[in-house]
Design an enzyme around this catalytic site. Structure first.
Site, PDB file in Angstrom:
ATOM      1  N   ASP A  69      27.823  37.363  29.763  1.00  0.00           N
ATOM      2  CA  ASP A  69      27.323  38.740  29.840  1.00  0.00           C
ATOM      3  C   ASP A  69      27.222  39.407  28.470  1.00  0.00           C
ATOM      4  O   ASP A  69      27.721  38.881  27.472  1.00  0.00           O
ATOM      5  CB  ASP A  69      28.225  39.568  30.770  1.00  0.00           C
ATOM      6  CG  ASP A  69      29.715  39.360  30.492  1.00  0.00           C
ATOM      7  OD1 ASP A  69      30.045  38.870  29.394  1.00  0.00           O
ATOM      8  OD2 ASP A  69      30.533  39.678  31.361  1.00  0.00           O
ATOM      9  N   ASN A 134      39.563  44.876  38.899  1.00  0.00           N
ATOM     10  CA  ASN A 134      38.973  45.033  40.236  1.00  0.00           C
ATOM     11  C   ASN A 134      38.375  43.717  40.745  1.00  0.00           C
ATOM     12  O   ASN A 134      37.538  43.719  41.634  1.00  0.00           O
ATOM     13  CB  ASN A 134      37.900  46.132  40.221  1.00  0.00           C
ATOM     14  CG  ASN A 134      36.756  45.823  39.271  1.00  0.00           C
ATOM     15  OD1 ASN A 134      36.719  44.750  38.667  1.00  0.00           O
ATOM     16  ND2 ASN A 134      35.814  46.741  39.143  1.00  0.00           N
ATOM     17  N   GLU A 141      30.477  43.318  39.481  1.00  0.00           N
ATOM     18  CA  GLU A 141      31.415  44.290  40.031  1.00  0.00           C
ATOM     19  C   GLU A 141      31.497  44.160  41.560  1.00  0.00           C
ATOM     20  O   GLU A 141      30.625  43.546  42.186  1.00  0.00           O
ATOM     21  CB  GLU A 141      30.940  45.707  39.660  1.00  0.00           C
ATOM     22  CG  GLU A 141      30.890  45.987  38.150  1.00  0.00           C
ATOM     23  CD  GLU A 141      32.267  46.266  37.532  1.00  0.00           C
ATOM     24  OE1 GLU A 141      33.285  45.768  38.044  1.00  0.00           O
ATOM     25  OE2 GLU A 141      32.311  46.981  36.517  1.00  0.00           O
TER      26      GLU A 141
HETATM   27  C1  GLP Z   1      35.112  42.231  30.746  1.00  0.00           C
HETATM   28  C2  GLP Z   1      34.314  40.935  30.782  1.00  0.00           C
HETATM   29  C3  GLP Z   1      34.916  39.937  31.744  1.00  0.00           C
HETATM   30  C4  GLP Z   1      36.408  39.835  31.502  1.00  0.00           C
HETATM   31  C5  GLP Z   1      37.061  41.175  31.730  1.00  0.00           C
HETATM   32  C6  GLP Z   1      38.569  41.152  31.542  1.00  0.00           C
HETATM   33  O1  GLP Z   1      34.791  43.105  31.769  1.00  0.00           O
HETATM   34  N1  GLP Z   1      32.948  41.143  31.128  1.00  0.00           N
HETATM   35  O2  GLP Z   1      34.284  38.695  31.564  1.00  0.00           O
HETATM   36  O3  GLP Z   1      36.967  38.872  32.362  1.00  0.00           O
HETATM   37  O4  GLP Z   1      36.510  42.077  30.784  1.00  0.00           O
HETATM   38  O5  GLP Z   1      38.897  41.437  30.211  1.00  0.00           O
HETATM   39  P1  GLP Z   1      40.290  41.108  29.564  1.00  0.00           P
HETATM   40  O6  GLP Z   1      40.347  39.622  29.447  1.00  0.00           O
HETATM   41  O7  GLP Z   1      40.251  41.762  28.220  1.00  0.00           O
HETATM   42  O8  GLP Z   1      41.337  41.649  30.460  1.00  0.00           O
END
Ligand code: GLP
Length: 239
Positions: A69, A134, A141
């Site tokens: 993404d 979430n 989402e």
């Molecule tokens: C973002 C990314 C996800 C990731 C999530 C969790 O939203 N698009 O791919 O898994 O964050 O982030 P973190 O690993 O910093 O908790």
């Protein structure tokens, strides 16, 4: 202690450092078995894995990386773009034959289809995933159809709150992103999901034990034949 829940293999580790080493071992094994295309993730979770990869003698010069993404509106060289993140974490140290990340400045009407063509041309052998509080995967989402392909996403307030730590203020967090769809994630031959910390415990419990529902995007992983979930004690605390 390790356990197997239908198709989900759960590996419990002491902390994110050990988790990074476990994920690294799985990637090394996959490469030995011929894996060439890696679906990569951003966020703080895969950082210890990327450190292991950076410090390893693994060669990625004949491998392909396809990221999940990118924020819409951020240029490739924006400090908070996922392009910049991946360069700093991995690509500057381990050059790949080709790397793909959605273009945050790409045309919203054509970028998703362009990205799907890339994914179709390079079937993913190993998909790395983190998870949102979430239970989002990539930026899919809650409520995203399980058969979704690359699409424009409106980020939830929960995700904006979780990710604002990387930005100067909440207003600077982009409200939209391009994300690989759940169908594309599920098409990967092997999936490695990592989660660390108490704030991921509920999402992990719902991933593993909850009903398979579009309200919990990660719950679809229960139907994939080869998923490994690496969790520290805190993220595993509600299992
Ligand atoms: C973002 C990314 C996800 C990731 C999530 C969790 O939203 N698009 O791919 O898994 O964050 O982030 P973190 O690993 O910093 O908790």
């Amino acid at each position: 202690m390790n356990s197997t829940n239908s198709t989900l293999k759960i590996i419990k580790v002491k902390d994110r450092n050990e988790g990074g080493k476990k994920a690294f071992e799985l990637i090394k094994e996959a490469i030995q078995s011929g894996a060439k295309v890696f679906g990569l993730a951003t966020g703080s979770t895969p950082e210890t894995l990327y450190r292991e990869l950076r410090e390893s003698d693994l060669d990625f010069s004949d491998k392909i990386a396809i990221n999940l993404d990118e924020y819409i509106g951020l240029s490739k060289d924006h400090p908070q773009s996922y392009h910049t993140f991946m360069k700093k974490q991995l690509f500057d140290y381990k050059p790949f034959k080709q790397t793909f990340i959605p273009d945050g400045l790409g045309d919203e009407n054509t970028e998703p289809e362009k990205y799907d063509k890339i994914i179709d041309a390079h079937p993913i052998d190993v998909q790395i995933l983190g998870i949102g509080t979430n239970a989002h995967i990539g930026f899919n989402e809650p409520g995203t159809p399980f058969d979704s392909k690359t699409h424009k996403v409106t980020l939830t307030q929960e995700t904006i709150d979780a990710n604002k730590r990387y930005f100067e203020s909440e207003e600077d967090v982009p409200r939209h992103a391009f994300s690989m769809g759940i169908k594309s994630i599920m098409s990967a031959k092997k999936i490695i999901l990592m989660a660390y910390g108490e704030n991921k415990a509920e999402a992990i419990a719902r991933t593993v034990h909850g009903p398979v529902t579009e309200e919990v995007p990660s719950s679809i992983l229960q139907t994939h034949p080869d998923v490994v979930i690496i969790v520290d004690e805190e993220a595993a605390s509600q299992l």
